[in-house]
Write an enzyme that holds these catalytic residues in place. Structure first.
Site, short mmCIF file in Angstrom:
data_model
loop_
_atom_site.label_atom_id
_atom_site.label_comp_id
_atom_site.label_asym_id
_atom_site.label_seq_id
_atom_site.Cartn_x
_atom_site.Cartn_y
_atom_site.Cartn_z
N HIS A 81 41.74 23.95 37.47
CA HIS A 81 40.79 25.07 37.35
C HIS A 81 39.85 25.16 38.54
O HIS A 81 39.18 26.18 38.75
CB HIS A 81 39.98 24.91 36.07
CG HIS A 81 39.66 26.21 35.39
ND1 HIS A 81 39.11 27.28 36.06
CD2 HIS A 81 39.82 26.61 34.11
CE1 HIS A 81 38.93 28.28 35.21
NE2 HIS A 81 39.36 27.90 34.03
N ASP B 147 55.64 40.74 35.74
CA ASP B 147 57.07 41.05 35.68
C ASP B 147 57.80 40.25 36.75
O ASP B 147 57.60 40.47 37.94
CB ASP B 147 57.27 42.56 35.90
CG ASP B 147 58.72 42.98 35.79
OD1 ASP B 147 59.59 42.11 35.57
OD2 ASP B 147 58.99 44.20 35.94
#
Length: 321
Positions: A39, A259
């Site tokens: 993170h 995608d």
């Protein structure tokens, strides 16, 4: 077989990769992309931006539509020594085992809360506000003892600070803070949902103040056009471990639009095996098989509290029908 690669230690170590990606293909032709990351290098929005770029490259789009930007403003404050000490203490603390639950808060319950059926709060109530109030009360009733009535049982929710600091398009570093909604266990367990929504709404109104508060959480001094990295916008973890929990909303993160060449994902889930903080992620809507409620991935109750939590949720949902 695990669908994501995990760091070998409790957390990502200095010698470990900052990003781990595993693709698992199935005989049916489907596949799962599992992502684990440190993170420190990016927040959720930054990670999504990276994955979107990978998807574009996989589809032959080069260069990606969004150019990555990393900036640092040395005039911004950094966490105090006490902040670092608190976080290191949390890392050293070995948390108890928590149950991983994928649940749905039904749309009928959310709609009734927003309409004021469980206590009038006289303010705008979003679906997220309603869900956080539901989780807060159900979890507190299930997980905390009646004798804990005056003990703290705060709710935390993650705030995207980009709109408040003028982060440029493409900035991928951490630009988040956690807003805390303080309350006692008794007030949460015995209060009506409308009262909890009111507390959440008031905390939301104070999000801009996170940029000017000093102390352990760091702060922001100057114009809103500055962008800070992870250190400046991370709030110190509360000393509580099981009593508190945090909520992160992924619905508008863009994860459900990534995608890799075969269309948008059928499902986006959060899964954590090594928990440093009790958490709940509101997932993007799945493409099929849901009633319009909100999908949640949670790791915030001990196994012995699961049945009580699910029972509280079921009773509250039944009251909305």
């Amino acid at each position: 077989m695990d669908l994501a690669v995990l760091y070998p230690g409790l957390l990502c170590r200095d010698a470990d990769p900052l990003l781990l990606v595993q693709v698992t293909e199935f005989a049916c032709g489907g596949f799962v992309v599992g992502v684990s990351s440190n993170h420190v290098i990016a927040d959720g929005a930054g990670t999504v931006q990276f994955l979107q770029a990978v998807g574009e490259l996989a589809r032959g789009i080069s260069p990606p539509s969004c150019f990555p930007i990393r900036s640092w403003d040395d005039s911004l404050p950094v966490p105090t020594a006490s902040t670092g000490a608190t976080q290191k203490s949390a890392i050293k603390h070995e948390p108890p085992h928590l149950a991983h639950l994928n649940i749905v808060v039904p749309s009928s319950l959310i709609s009734r809360i927003k309409a004021g059926a469980f206590g009038s709060f006289g303010e705008l109530c979003t679906s997220l506000d309603a869900v956080m109030a539901v989780l807060w009360r159900c979890r507190t009733r299930a997980a905390l003892s009646p004798s804990d009535g005056e003990s703290p049982a705060p709710l935390k929710f993650v705030c995207n600070m980009r709109p408040y600091v003028g982060a440029p398009a493409g900035y991928y570093g951490n630009c988040i803070r956690a807003q805390v909604v303080p309350a006692t266990a008794g007030a949460v367990a015995n209060g009506c949902i409308g009262d909890l929504v009111r507390l959440i709404r008031r905390a939301k109104d104070k999000i801009p103040d996170l940029l000017s508060t000093g102390g352990d959480g760091g702060g922001h001094s100057g114009s809103g056009s500055r962008v800070a990295d992870a250190a400046a916008f991370h709030q110190a973890q509360a000393p509580l471990w099981y009593e508190a929990f945090s909520v992160t909303d992924w619905r508008y993160s863009g994860l459900d639009a990534i995608d890799f060449g075969s269309g948008a994902p059928a499902r986006v889930l959060w899964h954590a095996k090594r928990i440093m903080e009790r958490g709940c992620v509101v997932c993007p809507p799945r493409r099929a098989g849901r009633d319009g409620g909100l999908d949640l991935s949670t790791v915030f109750v001990k196994p012995e509290h699961v049945d009580a939590f699910l029972g509280e949720l079921a009773r509250l949902a039944a009251s909305a029908e």
